[in-house]
Design an enzyme around this catalytic site. Structure first.
Site, PDB file in Angstrom:
ATOM      1  N   LYS A 203      37.654  44.887  47.268  1.00  0.00           N
ATOM      2  CA  LYS A 203      38.976  44.273  47.465  1.00  0.00           C
ATOM      3  C   LYS A 203      38.991  42.759  47.237  1.00  0.00           C
ATOM      4  O   LYS A 203      40.035  42.195  46.874  1.00  0.00           O
ATOM      5  CB  LYS A 203      39.482  44.584  48.869  1.00  0.00           C
ATOM      6  CG  LYS A 203      39.848  46.041  49.096  1.00  0.00           C
ATOM      7  CD  LYS A 203      41.146  46.399  48.416  1.00  0.00           C
ATOM      8  CE  LYS A 203      41.667  47.746  48.857  1.00  0.00           C
ATOM      9  NZ  LYS A 203      42.980  48.072  48.268  1.00  0.00           N
TER      10      LYS A 203
ATOM     11  N   SER B 122      33.165  52.547  46.882  1.00  0.00           N
ATOM     12  CA  SER B 122      34.179  51.486  46.942  1.00  0.00           C
ATOM     13  C   SER B 122      34.091  50.606  48.172  1.00  0.00           C
ATOM     14  O   SER B 122      34.627  49.491  48.159  1.00  0.00           O
ATOM     15  CB  SER B 122      35.579  52.091  46.831  1.00  0.00           C
ATOM     16  OG  SER B 122      35.788  53.068  47.837  1.00  0.00           O
TER      17      SER B 122
END
Length: 403
Positions: free
Chosen positions: A53, A303
């Site tokens: 992110k 992720s």
């Protein structure tokens, strides 16, 4: 609405150089054996803030005007985007207000505050937190840094795709977790124009899966309810921006169960020595559950790795059960001295490690002269479970329930 371009993603990579980590690519022998060819893990769990992110968040804030930066930024997130925004804002000297759902991970909440953001807990879901973030932006003039609905977010996340092509030039399949679609949109936009032959597969938790219904309907559709360990991909509805990218560039979106997610986390922890949160393990979970779908060489994107230690303990235990490494038995044995000791000795000889025992004389419908025993064992896997049960039945034990 055009796709973000490879050139724009390359420009983003230059702007992110020295800020984000060029994360490692690790090979996985167990997954290699499962699919019959190389499987690599793209370790975004080792990225700054513990997830991909920071890539999109930093690029988005970097490109704000001085006047916009002066008004500050606001974000809504279950945790990983919150940390990315908090660190990016701190690095760029911008104040950050973040709204997180009330049930957000304590580890993610603590880390977000440690990066310097002001955090308020509101609502039960990311969507409810987003409503509050938009209201704050309207009241104060702060810039909303949406977790996935902005081209700069997609360009930043797309740098993961550029790295994949550099690290595994012969990649045939890329597997990516999909929540709102920011990561998979960016990765697909980076890879497909350069390598249209690469198959890109998105993965959602089946109990929080907005993408299959949206793609079937031909437009973004809100999912009715969500209940999953994978809070990082529990998003109620994609946006027009991410929908277009996924619809045009992603080959397939599949779902995985909670058991699959637990097994994926367990494999990463036990075999790859990598701590990965449930959403971060979605790609691995998909390969474990449906190895036939993935042509090697495969890259599975891990992720994120931000997980509360208590949840890690719970999910690890759940994963062991899902993998057949725990065996629970409820059985009847004679109520006489030494019977329990004899049972436990036999289980030990069979290689089972007893975790706990419950012994009851008052179970309903219990025959006179018998007691009921509940055992929980650690085993070597499903075949060993069958071996233990078969041997106990052969020894005359009556097994009432097995799980």
């Amino acid at each position: 609405m055009p796709h973000v371009s490879v050139a724009e993603i390359r420009e983003a990579a230059e702007l992110l150089r020295g800020v984000v980590r060029y994360t490692p690519m690790e090979s996985s022998r167990p997954l290699h054996d499962l699919v019959g060819g190389p499987v690599h893990l793209k370790c975004e769990n080792l990225q700054r803030t513990g997830s991909f992110k920071i890539r999109g968040a930093y690029l988005r804030i970097l490109r704000l005007t001085e006047a916009e930066r002066a008004r500050g930024v606001v974000a809504a997130s279950a945790g990983n985007h919150a940390q990315g925004v908090a660190l990016a804002a701190a690095l760029l000297g911008v104040t950050a207000q973040v709204y997180m759902p009330i049930g957000a991970s304590i580890a993610k909440l603590t880390a977000t505050r440690a990066y310097g953001a002001h955090v308020d807990l509101v609502g039960a879901t990311l969507d409810e937190a987003l409503v509050e973030a938009r209201a704050y932006a309207d009241r104060t003039g702060a810039v909303l840094v949406h977790p996935f609905d902005h081209a700069d977010i997609l360009r930043g996340q797309g740098t993961v795709g550029l790295e994949i092509l550099e690290q595994v030039p012969d990649v045939a399949t890329v597997v990516v977790a999909a929540g709102g679609g920011g990561l998979i949109s960016g990765v697909a936009a980076a890879i497909k124009p350069q390598r249209p032959d690469v198959r890109i597969v998105g993965v959602q938790a089946e109990q929080a899966a907005a993408w299959p219904g949206s793609l079937k309907a031909g437009h973004p559709v809100r999912v009715g309810s969500m209940s999953t360990l994978a809070d990082g991909i529990a998003v109620g509805q994609p946006t027009d921006l991410t929908y277009q990218h996924v619809d045009d560039l992603v080959d397939e979106v599949i779902t995985v169960s909670e058991d699959d997610l637990s097994r994926g986390m367990l494999l990463c922890l036990e075999r790859a020595k990598l701590i990965v949160e449930p959403a971060g393990a979605a790609a691995v979970a998909a390969v474990l559950a449906r190895p036939d779908l993935f042509t090697p060489p495969v890259v599975a994107v891990l992720s994120g790795g931000n997980i509360d230690p208590l949840l890690l303990l719970h999910v690890t235990q759940h994963g062991l059960v899902a993998a057949g490494r725990f065996l629970s038995l409820r059985m009847e044995i004679p109520d006489r001295p030494g019977s329990l000791a004899t049972l436990l000795a036999e289980v030990g000889e069979l290689g089972g490690n007893v975790v706990d025992v419950e012994h009851s004389r008052v179970a309903s419908m219990l025959p006179l002269g018998d007691v009921q025993v509940a055992l929980r064992l650690e085993t070597r896997g499903p075949a060993h479970c069958d071996e233990v049960v078969g041997a106990l039945v052969a020894s005359g034990y009556r097994i009432l329930d097995r799980s």
